[in-house]
Design a protein around this motif. Structure first.
Motif, PDB file in Angstrom:
ATOM      1  N   ARG A  17      -1.273  -2.817   8.052  1.00 16.53           N
ATOM      2  CA  ARG A  17      -0.060  -2.523   7.279  1.00 16.53           C
ATOM      3  C   ARG A  17       1.011  -1.875   8.142  1.00 16.53           C
ATOM      4  O   ARG A  17       2.204  -2.122   7.940  1.00 16.53           O
ATOM      5  CB  ARG A  17      -0.401  -1.582   6.110  1.00 16.53           C
ATOM      6  CG  ARG A  17      -0.971  -2.322   4.920  1.00 16.53           C
ATOM      7  CD  ARG A  17      -1.144  -1.418   3.739  1.00 16.53           C
ATOM      8  NE  ARG A  17       0.138  -1.044   3.123  1.00 16.53           N
ATOM      9  CZ  ARG A  17       0.239  -0.590   1.885  1.00 16.53           C
ATOM     10  NH1 ARG A  17      -0.840  -0.466   1.144  1.00 16.53           N
ATOM     11  NH2 ARG A  17       1.414  -0.251   1.393  1.00 16.53           N
ATOM     12  N   LEU A  18       0.579  -1.017   9.078  1.00 19.33           N
ATOM     13  CA  LEU A  18       1.570  -0.302   9.899  1.00 19.33           C
ATOM     14  C   LEU A  18       2.460  -1.280  10.658  1.00 19.33           C
ATOM     15  O   LEU A  18       3.672  -1.086  10.756  1.00 19.33           O
ATOM     16  CB  LEU A  18       0.860   0.648  10.876  1.00 19.33           C
ATOM     17  CG  LEU A  18       0.245   1.910  10.261  1.00 19.33           C
ATOM     18  CD1 LEU A  18      -0.514   2.711  11.319  1.00 19.33           C
ATOM     19  CD2 LEU A  18       1.295   2.800   9.617  1.00 19.33           C
TER      20      LEU A  18
ATOM     21  N   VAL B 270      -0.852   5.656  21.598  1.00 24.23           N
ATOM     22  CA  VAL B 270      -1.930   4.953  20.885  1.00 24.23           C
ATOM     23  C   VAL B 270      -2.317   5.756  19.644  1.00 24.23           C
ATOM     24  O   VAL B 270      -2.649   6.928  19.731  1.00 24.23           O
ATOM     25  CB  VAL B 270      -3.161   4.749  21.811  1.00 24.23           C
ATOM     26  CG1 VAL B 270      -4.280   4.029  21.063  1.00 24.23           C
ATOM     27  CG2 VAL B 270      -2.771   3.957  23.050  1.00 24.23           C
ATOM     28  N   VAL B 271      -2.250   5.096  18.495  1.00 28.23           N
ATOM     29  CA  VAL B 271      -2.551   5.739  17.223  1.00 28.23           C
ATOM     30  C   VAL B 271      -3.812   5.112  16.652  1.00 28.23           C
ATOM     31  O   VAL B 271      -3.881   3.890  16.523  1.00 28.23           O
ATOM     32  CB  VAL B 271      -1.386   5.497  16.229  1.00 28.23           C
ATOM     33  CG1 VAL B 271      -1.699   6.121  14.881  1.00 28.23           C
ATOM     34  CG2 VAL B 271      -0.089   6.007  16.779  1.00 28.23           C
ATOM     35  N   GLN B 272      -4.819   5.929  16.326  1.00 26.20           N
ATOM     36  CA  GLN B 272      -6.062   5.388  15.783  1.00 26.20           C
ATOM     37  C   GLN B 272      -6.003   5.373  14.269  1.00 26.20           C
ATOM     38  O   GLN B 272      -5.729   6.389  13.643  1.00 26.20           O
ATOM     39  CB  GLN B 272      -7.238   6.243  16.268  1.00 26.20           C
ATOM     40  CG  GLN B 272      -8.606   5.640  16.020  1.00 26.20           C
ATOM     41  CD  GLN B 272      -9.099   5.696  14.597  1.00 26.20           C
ATOM     42  OE1 GLN B 272      -9.454   4.661  14.036  1.00 26.20           O
ATOM     43  NE2 GLN B 272      -9.110   6.863  13.999  1.00 26.20           N
ATOM     44  N   THR B 273      -6.253   4.225  13.676  1.00 28.58           N
ATOM     45  CA  THR B 273      -6.283   4.139  12.210  1.00 28.58           C
ATOM     46  C   THR B 273      -7.405   3.211  11.765  1.00 28.58           C
ATOM     47  O   THR B 273      -7.974   2.481  12.561  1.00 28.58           O
ATOM     48  CB  THR B 273      -4.980   3.565  11.623  1.00 28.58           C
ATOM     49  OG1 THR B 273      -4.879   2.202  12.016  1.00 28.58           O
ATOM     50  CG2 THR B 273      -3.757   4.312  12.069  1.00 28.58           C
ATOM     51  N   GLU B 274      -7.630   3.216  10.474  1.00 30.13           N
ATOM     52  CA  GLU B 274      -8.600   2.323   9.838  1.00 30.13           C
ATOM     53  C   GLU B 274      -7.978   0.905   9.825  1.00 30.13           C
ATOM     54  O   GLU B 274      -6.758   0.783   9.831  1.00 30.13           O
ATOM     55  CB  GLU B 274      -8.832   2.923   8.442  1.00 30.13           C
ATOM     56  CG  GLU B 274      -9.726   2.216   7.503  1.00 30.13           C
ATOM     57  CD  GLU B 274      -8.974   1.323   6.554  1.00 30.13           C
ATOM     58  OE1 GLU B 274      -9.650   0.599   5.833  1.00 30.13           O
ATOM     59  OE2 GLU B 274      -7.732   1.340   6.535  1.00 30.13           O
TER      60      GLU B 274
ATOM     61  N   GLU C  47       4.748  -3.242   8.146  1.00 28.50           N
ATOM     62  CA  GLU C  47       5.873  -2.460   7.612  1.00 28.50           C
ATOM     63  C   GLU C  47       6.759  -1.882   8.706  1.00 28.50           C
ATOM     64  O   GLU C  47       7.682  -1.114   8.430  1.00 28.50           O
ATOM     65  CB  GLU C  47       5.319  -1.328   6.724  1.00 28.50           C
ATOM     66  CG  GLU C  47       4.697  -1.882   5.445  1.00 28.50           C
ATOM     67  CD  GLU C  47       3.913  -0.844   4.653  1.00 28.50           C
ATOM     68  OE1 GLU C  47       3.951   0.334   5.024  1.00 28.50           O
ATOM     69  OE2 GLU C  47       3.266  -1.249   3.678  1.00 28.50           O
TER      70      GLU C  47
ATOM     71  N   VAL D 175      -5.115  -0.046   7.304  1.00 30.56           N
ATOM     72  CA  VAL D 175      -3.903   0.746   7.559  1.00 30.56           C
ATOM     73  C   VAL D 175      -3.223   0.212   8.818  1.00 30.56           C
ATOM     74  O   VAL D 175      -1.994   0.042   8.852  1.00 30.56           O
ATOM     75  CB  VAL D 175      -4.260   2.242   7.722  1.00 30.56           C
ATOM     76  CG1 VAL D 175      -3.052   3.036   8.183  1.00 30.56           C
ATOM     77  CG2 VAL D 175      -4.777   2.802   6.411  1.00 30.56           C
TER      78      VAL D 175
ATOM     79  N   VAL E  35     -10.680   2.408  16.306  1.00 30.20           N
ATOM     80  CA  VAL E  35     -11.648   2.796  17.316  1.00 30.20           C
ATOM     81  C   VAL E  35     -12.958   2.009  17.204  1.00 30.20           C
ATOM     82  O   VAL E  35     -13.647   1.783  18.197  1.00 30.20           O
ATOM     83  CB  VAL E  35     -11.878   4.322  17.258  1.00 30.20           C
ATOM     84  CG1 VAL E  35     -12.739   4.724  16.098  1.00 30.20           C
ATOM     85  CG2 VAL E  35     -12.470   4.842  18.545  1.00 30.20           C
ATOM     86  N   THR E  36     -13.278   1.529  15.989  1.00 27.98           N
ATOM     87  CA  THR E  36     -14.526   0.784  15.812  1.00 27.98           C
ATOM     88  C   THR E  36     -14.362  -0.708  16.091  1.00 27.98           C
ATOM     89  O   THR E  36     -15.335  -1.450  16.047  1.00 27.98           O
ATOM     90  CB  THR E  36     -15.047   0.946  14.368  1.00 27.98           C
ATOM     91  OG1 THR E  36     -13.974   0.658  13.488  1.00 27.98           O
ATOM     92  CG2 THR E  36     -15.544   2.339  14.116  1.00 27.98           C
TER      93      THR E  36
ATOM     94  N   ASN F 131       6.049   0.296  11.072  1.00 28.92           N
ATOM     95  CA  ASN F 131       5.838   1.697  11.452  1.00 28.92           C
ATOM     96  C   ASN F 131       5.315   1.857  12.879  1.00 28.92           C
ATOM     97  O   ASN F 131       5.354   2.954  13.434  1.00 28.92           O
ATOM     98  CB  ASN F 131       4.859   2.370  10.482  1.00 28.92           C
ATOM     99  CG  ASN F 131       5.453   2.520   9.095  1.00 28.92           C
ATOM    100  OD1 ASN F 131       6.639   2.789   8.961  1.00 28.92           O
ATOM    101  ND2 ASN F 131       4.663   2.303   8.077  1.00 28.92           N
ATOM    102  N   VAL F 132       4.751   0.794  13.413  1.00 24.57           N
ATOM    103  CA  VAL F 132       4.365   0.781  14.831  1.00 24.57           C
ATOM    104  C   VAL F 132       4.905  -0.507  15.445  1.00 24.57           C
ATOM    105  O   VAL F 132       5.283  -1.444  14.738  1.00 24.57           O
ATOM    106  CB  VAL F 132       2.829   0.851  15.025  1.00 24.57           C
ATOM    107  CG1 VAL F 132       2.256   2.170  14.546  1.00 24.57           C
ATOM    108  CG2 VAL F 132       2.124  -0.314  14.343  1.00 24.57           C
TER     109      VAL F 132
ATOM    110  N   LYS G  73       4.724   2.423  20.287  1.00 22.57           N
ATOM    111  CA  LYS G  73       3.542   2.845  19.530  1.00 22.57           C
ATOM    112  C   LYS G  73       2.609   1.662  19.288  1.00 22.57           C
ATOM    113  O   LYS G  73       3.047   0.602  18.835  1.00 22.57           O
ATOM    114  CB  LYS G  73       3.987   3.402  18.172  1.00 22.57           C
ATOM    115  CG  LYS G  73       4.458   4.822  18.222  1.00 22.57           C
ATOM    116  CD  LYS G  73       4.837   5.277  16.822  1.00 22.57           C
ATOM    117  CE  LYS G  73       5.698   6.517  16.868  1.00 22.57           C
ATOM    118  NZ  LYS G  73       6.471   6.708  15.650  1.00 22.57           N
TER     119      LYS G  73
END
Lengths: 367, 270
Positions: free
Chosen positions: A182-183, A172-176, A186, A179, A148-149, A188-189, A143
């Motif tokens: 942090r992912l 692929v996970v899109q986040t701010e 922690e 976040v 995206v920006t 999570n990815v 992951k």
């Protein structure tokens, strides 16, 4: 009451001084002798941090004052916004990541890059030191969080192609941005994409053991911050552009040679940054990575700020292929960049080595 | 016998025209205003040579919408589904809580001040936490949108239930109607206008909540589309997505208004 005597010496003396002064004034750049400094509005690409700290060095050391400029430094809200604000004339000069400046030209709001401040934008893939990703191809089946920006996002397919793996096999996970950071922290990815110069300082200060696999290591050219202005200012006020660029590059050189003093000047001007927990460590790491990205052999040969036109052209190719729309027009290199104002601030071989030594400890964050 | 229409010049004719104008005015006026604004916008953008990266013309946006229509419809589907789920959750939770508040004074005293307190919290700041807590999928977006949209439902429904005519409730008690029957046949119908006012606000807030959620984390949706187009300086695309989003919002709001009409008619017939 004494009567004033007008002798030839008495009349010609002051007149000669005046004429000499006028002649001297014409021979040198006008701004140097200006009694009232020229006010300049300049925008950073982002909040004051290690990657743009040298602007505060330039201001704190009075390097712009020396050139007759009174520069006010405004914080930014991202490279795209900084390039746009410079292109519309809301700021006289701006600093932004090269891809944002190139894209804006493609979209019809021209800005010219006057000098390069970092030769590696530090775009890359952030991974935990104890995680499963050791090489780019290890991303397959894992992951990846991305924003995206963020500037590197559209170039992920180019990176995958260069590094030799299939991006469609990566989740692929899109986040701010916060976040995303942090992912990974922690667990999570398994990886994130972003700019090492902005993200690694946060990880280093909060104890997250991570590093970045840079896009540049697989041959993907990505310049970092460049100084920008509107094309008509280059034509109408070249002395002003030269004075601004020189002051900024002198600040960059001073930061490369003495990061500790640069940090002291920074905290003096931005005291609120010192209030945040771990701020000093964040700024220290950010400055170290910035010095790493700025210490490129091209400056030893050509002076600070020099833009390698071939590298800039390659980067424009990438933007045209992966970011622009098919019907967008490719701008000419002359409209994108100029080396007219770069290169007057030199760095000796010994100083270059010194700068490299100052960034040595931070290379472990970027591989 | 033939039907005689009033002549245009006669007093009856003038009255009839006046009535017709009043009837179509709510439709004509917004359309005329919108058209005038779009025309001015088009003229200003062209005359002042505003780069389309800063402000695209309405014709550019229309063209972009036409090209991207299938994609926009695709992206609207996940946004609409998340919005409906969030609205449903907000409606159920909101009305449930309103019933509890209405029937239990200790619970009302306990919960009401806290509800007001939570309403004052800037909830956008909490949006990233929903992703941290619930992961980066649809549940985080739905939960956040439900969280920001359930408050208007609680307040409106609670006010509606409390505003029931006491005389009618006394009559129910005197007729030995159970609390449940009184609620179903009196309190609920009385509260319907207030409940649907809350629903209308909640639906618009659910759309906003889902879009914020998509800005924070998403793989698809109109919020995702807006972010992606914005990052590539495709301003006309951004506007096209905003128009699509407005159409979606109006459609969902209209669905609530229609539902209100249906429910009120159903209760009216009893």
């Amino acid at each position: 009451m004494t009567r004033r005597q007008y002798s030839r010496r008495r009349v010609l003396g002051p007149a000669g001084v005046t004429l000499a002064g006028l002649a001297g004034g014409l021979a040198r750049p006008r701004l140097v002798f200006a009694q009232n400094k020229t006010p300049i509005k300049f925008t950073l690409p982002w909040v004051p941090e290690g990657s743009d700290l040298f602007a505060f060095t330039a201001k704190g050391m009075g390097l712009w004052d020396k050139h007759g400029l009174d520069v006010s430094v405004a914080r930014g809200t991202g490279s795209v916004a900084a390039a746009e604000a410079t292109g519309t004339g809301r700021f006289d000069f701006g600093m932004a990541a090269a891809p944002a400046a190139i894209l804006q030209n493609i979209k019809g709001l021209p800005v010219v890059a006057l000098a390069a401040c970092q030769y590696d934008g530090t775009m890359g893939i952030g991974v935990r030191n104890d995680g499963p990703i050791k090489n780019p191809s290890d991303l397959v089946g894992h992951k990846l969080a991305t924003t995206v920006t963020s500037g590197e996002h559209p170039l992920l397919p180019a990176y995958a192609a260069k590094a030799g793996f299939d991006l469609s096999n990566v989740t692929v996970v899109q986040t701010e941005p916060n976040v995303r950071n942090r992912l990974l922290g922690e667990g999570n990815v398994d990886a994130i994409s972003g700019f090492a110069v902005s993200i690694m300082p946060i990880y280093a200060a909060t104890g997250v053991k991570a590093h970045f696999l840079l896009f540049s290591t697989v041959g993907l050219v990505n310049y970092g911050y460049v100084l920008l202005t509107k094309p008509d200012r280059v034509a109408s006020a070249p002395q002003l552009c030269a004075a601004f660029v020189d002051g900024m590059l002198e600040g960059l050189k001073a930061t490369m040679l003495d990061p500790a003093e640069a940090m002291r000047l920074f905290f003096q001007q931005v005291p609120e940054m010192a209030l945040a927990a771990q701020a000093k460590e964040q700024i220290r790491v950010g400055t170290g990575i910035m010095v790493y990205a700025a210490t490129n052999p091209v400056i030893k040969a050509n002076g600070l700020g020099w833009i390698d036109s071939n590298a800039y052209e390659t980067q424009t190719d990438l933007i045209m292929r992966y970011v622009a729309k098919p019907d967008d027009k490719r701008p000419t290199m002359d409209s994108l960049m100029t080396n007219r104002f770069a290169g007057s601030v030199k760095i000796s071989a010994a100083e270059f080595d010194e700068a490299q030594k100052n960034s040595e400890a931070f290379r472990t964050f970027v591989t | 016998m033939s039907l005689e229409l009033p002549a245009a010049g006669s007093p009856r004719g003038v009255l009839a025209i006046g009535r017709s104008v009043r009837r179509v005015r709510p439709i004509i006026l917004p359309i005329v205003t919108l058209t005038a604004v779009l025309l001015l916008w088009q003229l200003a953008a062209v005359r002042l040579h505003i780069p389309s990266v800063l402000l695209p013309t309405p014709s550019d946006i229309a063209q972009e919408m036409w090209h991207a229509l299938p994609l926009l419809v695709d992206q609207a589907v996940p946004t609409a589904l998340d919005t409906l789920l969030a609205f449903a959750a907000a409606a159920v939770l909101g009305i449930g809580l309103a019933i509890v508040i209405t029937y239990s004074r200790p619970l009302r005293d306990t919960l009401y001040p806290n509800l007001v307190f939570f309403q004052l919290v800037p909830k956008v700041a909490l949006a990233p936490l929903f992703v941290i807590w619930l992961g980066y999928g649809s549940p985080a977006r739905v939960a956040f949108a439900a969280f920001i949209s359930f408050f208007p439902v609680v307040i409106s429904a609670a006010l509606g239930f409390a505003g029931t005519d006491p005389a009618v409730l006394r009559l129910c008690r005197s007729l030995t109607a159970s609390e449940w029957r009184s609620f179903l046949l009196v309190r609920f119908p009385f509260a319907l206008p207030a409940i649907f006012s809350g629903f209308k606000v909640a639906m618009t807030m659910a759309v906003v909540g889902v879009i914020i959620g998509e800005f924070i984390s998403s793989q698809a949706g109109l919020g995702h589309y807006i972010l992606r187009a914005g990052s590539r300086l495709e301003t006309a695309d951004v506007f096209a997505a905003l128009v699509a989003l407005s159409v979606l919002g109006v459609a969902l709001y209209g669905a609530v208004a229609l539902a209100e009409l249906g429910v009120r008619r159903a209760y009216g017939r009893r």
